[in-house]
Design an enzyme around this catalytic site. Sequence first.
Site, PDB file in Angstrom:
ATOM      1  N   LYS A  63      36.076   2.127   6.856  1.00 57.59           N
ATOM      2  CA  LYS A  63      36.807   1.834   8.782  1.00 57.59           C
ATOM      3  C   LYS A  63      37.581   1.249   8.599  1.00 57.59           C
ATOM      4  CE  LYS A  63      34.925   3.487  12.085  1.00 57.59           C
ATOM      5  NZ  LYS A  63      33.518   4.582  11.966  1.00 57.59           N
TER       6      LYS A  63
HETATM    7  N1  GLU Z   1      34.898   8.495  12.303  1.00 56.76           N
HETATM    8  C1  GLU Z   1      34.330   9.419  12.141  1.00 56.76           C
HETATM    9  C2  GLU Z   1      33.031   8.815  11.742  1.00 56.76           C
HETATM   10  O1  GLU Z   1      32.254   7.195  12.539  1.00 56.76           O
HETATM   11  C3  GLU Z   1      34.772  10.261  11.553  1.00 56.76           C
HETATM   12  C4  GLU Z   1      35.074   9.923  10.012  1.00 56.76           C
HETATM   13  C5  GLU Z   1      36.271  10.181   9.102  1.00 56.76           C
HETATM   14  O2  GLU Z   1      35.901  11.815   8.959  1.00 56.76           O
HETATM   15  O3  GLU Z   1      36.738  10.234   8.162  1.00 56.76           O
HETATM   16  O4  GLU Z   1      32.162   8.921  11.125  1.00 56.76           O
END
Ligand code: GLU
Length: 420
Positions: free
Chosen positions: A108
């Site tokens: 993240k």
């Molecule tokens: N931000 C989204 C999540 O928390 C998508 C992450 C992604 O597609 O890599 O799942």
Amino acid sequence: MDRLIEGHLYQNTLTQLTEAASLMKLDPNILERLKKPKRAILVSVPTRMDDGTVKVFDGYRVQHSSTLGPCKGGIRYHEGVNLSEVSALAMLMTFKCALAGLPLGGAKGGVRVNATKLSRSEKQRLTRRYTSEISSFIGPDRDIPAPDIGTDAQTMAWIMDTYSQEQGYAVPSVVTGKPIEIGGSLGRNTSTGRGVLYSVEEACNHLKIKQDFNIKVAIQGFGEVGASAATCAQELGLCITAVSDVGSGLYNEKGLNIPAVKEYYQKNRTLKGYKEADSITNDELLTSKCDVLVPAAIDGVVHENNAKNVKAKIIAEGANGPVTLEGHHILVDKGVFVVPDILANAGGVIVSYFEWVQDLQNFFWSEKEINSRLRDIMSTTFRVSLEHSNRHKIDMRKSAMITAVSRVSSAMLLRGLYPQ
Ligand code: GLU
């Protein structure tokens, strides 16, 4: 690292992990490693503002695990972003990907900034500088960012362009959630909301609840996840009684006309003032009369003080960590069926995975194919977790976590510890 990453969401995530570990008798050596990220990158992001001054924002990219494949996870622009929050969300991504059976690890990123206060050009400069600060740690085989709160397809286009300029050739597969014109996938922008509703469908089937207009749905958040969950709920014939954005909410017992609400929101950038509904606060929405509640905004909104007043029979966590652990225990004791975040909101990363695969193959699929593959994975994932939950008499949050952790743990044991 412990002191740097401690915080409420991190503690919550850690508690879920350690509870799962003790129930499944996880190898303690594996647990020790999973409690911490593989790598946490902290950068300064100097950004020239439109008035000529330079502001320096804090940027992060945390890679929790790459055991199952390249790290994967969104980038969040929000005032509340900090190392602890990003680390917790990176850990959740590891388990989300593993639970859905994707060959990806968890990561993240984020920048501590109020993105709504930035002009388009400030946001572009900030994004390009942040990308360039983390560019040696990301890449199609290393770590693939995606949108999250405060970022969107345009932000991904700037990341893709900055990374590609540095490499000297176009690298669409470095990010997912891009615009279609530069290698994005059909269906990606609605995939999280769609996936949430597929999990609601499965929960209704399990609880033998007939899905029709008598089923009332309240959705907190009207960003990409909340708005597409509302559209999908309407497609499935359910009645959406409440929606909300950051500062205002709408309630109509007889059902909201979602296309009209969306049009109003697109025009005014707020739900405030929409005529065909009563106005309610975000807190009132959570405890409003409904059968299904979808908290799709931020973490920690259902907690020990309001959980007892929740009227929904089903909660599907569209956001990451919207129900605190204290809140979760109260809900489970009341008999509420909670579909946990790593399952309910996995649709986003599932279609991100499809986008990455399409980019690597330079071969693109139809939206119909994407939605049907998404539905297959969501329903398999739900059923595996449900089966585990019934067999071991544990709630869905625990069973989903155990399923995910056991997949990561098996892979870690097979790969072994190296270098020593
Ligand atoms: N931000 C989204 C999540 O928390 C998508 C992450 C992604 O597609 O890599 O799942």
